[in-house]
Design a protein around this motif. Sequence first.
Motif, mmCIF file in Angstrom:
data_model
loop_
_atom_site.group_PDB
_atom_site.id
_atom_site.type_symbol
_atom_site.label_atom_id
_atom_site.label_comp_id
_atom_site.label_asym_id
_atom_site.label_seq_id
_atom_site.Cartn_x
_atom_site.Cartn_y
_atom_site.Cartn_z
ATOM 1 N N THR A 62 4.496 -39.466 -3.416
ATOM 2 C CA THR A 62 4.817 -38.052 -3.187
ATOM 3 C C THR A 62 3.968 -37.174 -4.095
ATOM 4 O O THR A 62 3.415 -36.153 -3.660
ATOM 5 N N ALA A 63 3.852 -37.553 -5.361
ATOM 6 C CA ALA A 63 3.036 -36.782 -6.312
ATOM 7 C C ALA A 63 1.576 -36.760 -5.862
ATOM 8 O O ALA A 63 0.897 -35.739 -6.008
ATOM 9 N N LEU A 64 1.087 -37.864 -5.316
ATOM 10 C CA LEU A 64 -0.293 -37.911 -4.833
ATOM 11 C C LEU A 64 -0.502 -36.912 -3.697
ATOM 12 O O LEU A 64 -1.502 -36.204 -3.661
ATOM 13 N N ARG A 65 0.454 -36.834 -2.782
ATOM 14 C CA ARG A 65 0.345 -35.855 -1.679
ATOM 15 C C ARG A 65 0.296 -34.430 -2.246
ATOM 16 O O ARG A 65 -0.472 -33.594 -1.779
ATOM 17 N N GLN A 66 1.109 -34.157 -3.252
ATOM 18 C CA GLN A 66 1.109 -32.832 -3.884
ATOM 19 C C GLN A 66 -0.219 -32.578 -4.605
ATOM 20 O O GLN A 66 -0.747 -31.470 -4.563
ATOM 21 N N TRP A 67 -0.757 -33.597 -5.255
ATOM 22 C CA TRP A 67 -2.048 -33.484 -5.962
ATOM 23 C C TRP A 67 -3.166 -33.178 -4.969
ATOM 24 O O TRP A 67 -4.004 -32.330 -5.209
ATOM 25 N N ARG A 68 -3.164 -33.892 -3.847
ATOM 26 C CA ARG A 68 -4.196 -33.675 -2.826
ATOM 27 C C ARG A 68 -4.150 -32.260 -2.266
ATOM 28 O O ARG A 68 -5.169 -31.721 -1.849
ATOM 29 N N ALA A 69 -2.961 -31.651 -2.240
ATOM 30 C CA ALA A 69 -2.803 -30.312 -1.672
ATOM 31 C C ALA A 69 -3.352 -29.227 -2.613
ATOM 32 O O ALA A 69 -3.562 -28.097 -2.180
ATOM 33 N N ARG A 70 -3.575 -29.557 -3.855
ATOM 34 C CA ARG A 70 -4.120 -28.586 -4.816
ATOM 35 C C ARG A 70 -5.603 -28.365 -4.536
ATOM 36 O O ARG A 70 -6.296 -29.241 -4.026
ATOM 37 N N THR A 71 -6.072 -27.201 -4.928
ATOM 38 C CA THR A 71 -7.504 -26.928 -4.774
ATOM 39 C C THR A 71 -8.284 -27.724 -5.814
ATOM 40 O O THR A 71 -7.724 -28.187 -6.821
ATOM 41 N N ALA A 72 -9.581 -27.858 -5.577
ATOM 42 C CA ALA A 72 -10.437 -28.552 -6.536
ATOM 43 C C ALA A 72 -10.361 -27.880 -7.902
ATOM 44 O O ALA A 72 -10.314 -28.560 -8.936
ATOM 45 N N GLN A 73 -10.326 -26.562 -7.930
ATOM 46 C CA GLN A 73 -10.237 -25.831 -9.202
ATOM 47 C C GLN A 73 -8.928 -26.118 -9.930
ATOM 48 O O GLN A 73 -8.908 -26.312 -11.142
ATOM 49 N N GLU A 74 -7.820 -26.164 -9.175
ATOM 50 C CA GLU A 74 -6.519 -26.468 -9.798
ATOM 51 C C GLU A 74 -6.513 -27.876 -10.385
ATOM 52 O O GLU A 74 -6.011 -28.083 -11.497
ATOM 53 N N ARG A 75 -7.072 -28.837 -9.654
ATOM 54 C CA ARG A 75 -7.127 -30.207 -10.172
ATOM 55 C C ARG A 75 -8.001 -30.261 -11.425
ATOM 56 O O ARG A 75 -7.639 -30.904 -12.416
ATOM 57 N N ALA A 76 -9.130 -29.575 -11.396
ATOM 58 C CA ALA A 76 -10.019 -29.548 -12.558
ATOM 59 C C ALA A 76 -9.307 -28.935 -13.756
ATOM 60 O O ALA A 76 -9.380 -29.467 -14.878
ATOM 61 N N ASP A 77 -8.597 -27.840 -13.545
ATOM 62 C CA ASP A 77 -7.881 -27.183 -14.640
ATOM 63 C C ASP A 77 -6.812 -28.103 -15.240
ATOM 64 O O ASP A 77 -6.651 -28.170 -16.462
ATOM 65 N N ARG A 78 -6.085 -28.806 -14.398
ATOM 66 C CA ARG A 78 -5.052 -29.737 -14.884
ATOM 67 C C ARG A 78 -5.679 -30.867 -15.696
ATOM 68 O O ARG A 78 -5.162 -31.259 -16.736
ATOM 69 N N LEU A 79 -6.776 -31.410 -15.197
ATOM 70 C CA LEU A 79 -7.444 -32.497 -15.923
ATOM 71 C C LEU A 79 -8.006 -32.011 -17.256
ATOM 72 O O LEU A 79 -7.913 -32.719 -18.269
ATOM 73 N N LEU A 80 -8.568 -30.813 -17.275
ATOM 74 C CA LEU A 80 -9.072 -30.265 -18.542
ATOM 75 C C LEU A 80 -7.933 -30.028 -19.533
ATOM 76 O O LEU A 80 -8.101 -30.264 -20.739
ATOM 77 N N ALA A 81 -6.794 -29.593 -19.055
ATOM 78 C CA ALA A 81 -5.635 -29.405 -19.932
ATOM 79 C C ALA A 81 -5.195 -30.753 -20.508
ATOM 80 O O ALA A 81 -4.851 -30.853 -21.696
ATOM 81 N N TRP A 82 -5.226 -31.807 -19.683
ATOM 82 C CA TRP A 82 -4.884 -33.157 -20.144
ATOM 83 C C TRP A 82 -5.893 -33.598 -21.209
ATOM 84 O O TRP A 82 -5.511 -34.117 -22.257
ATOM 85 N N HIS A 83 -7.164 -33.387 -20.938
ATOM 86 C CA HIS A 83 -8.224 -33.711 -21.897
ATOM 87 C C HIS A 83 -7.935 -33.041 -23.240
ATOM 88 O O HIS A 83 -8.000 -33.672 -24.300
#
Length: 170
Positions: A62-83
Amino acid sequence: MTISRLKSPQLFRQQCHIDGRWVSAASGDSLEVYNPANGDLIGTVPVLSADEVTTAISAAATALRQWRARTAQERADRLLAWHDLILANKQDLATLMTLEQGKPLTESTGEIEYAASFIRWFAEEARRMYGETIPGARPGQHIVVTRQPVGVCRADLRVCQPLSGAVGHP
């Protein structure tokens, strides 16, 4: 070096993170984790039942489906925050790695920084998730390449047994 020396003790968890919650095994079963350098008990890891693993896999799907629905920019921002979180907590993470694996703290710190560099690289790649068009073998044909996450997977600890006679293992 002990868990009590962590600046952020909440980083040391003895539960599984499933569907946004920290949970123990319903049975109460757990595996003990020992410091290989001195044999001291560090903590425990829950041993989930097959049903609990299935629940975890469903939540991850379910989380993967939600992740896929995010824009590329949103995914990048989340990963940078994790970094950034990894680097902000690198000393505690390195301490935990050293306690669990028995390696020198300097080596653990380097591994944390190295791991964070991969997260940053993938964050940057998330912005560049373009497809490719490749000429086909016949005139007028083209192959379209898109990149997608592989999906959810699991590891079974029952096949990862400690070596007999290892320090700290009965």
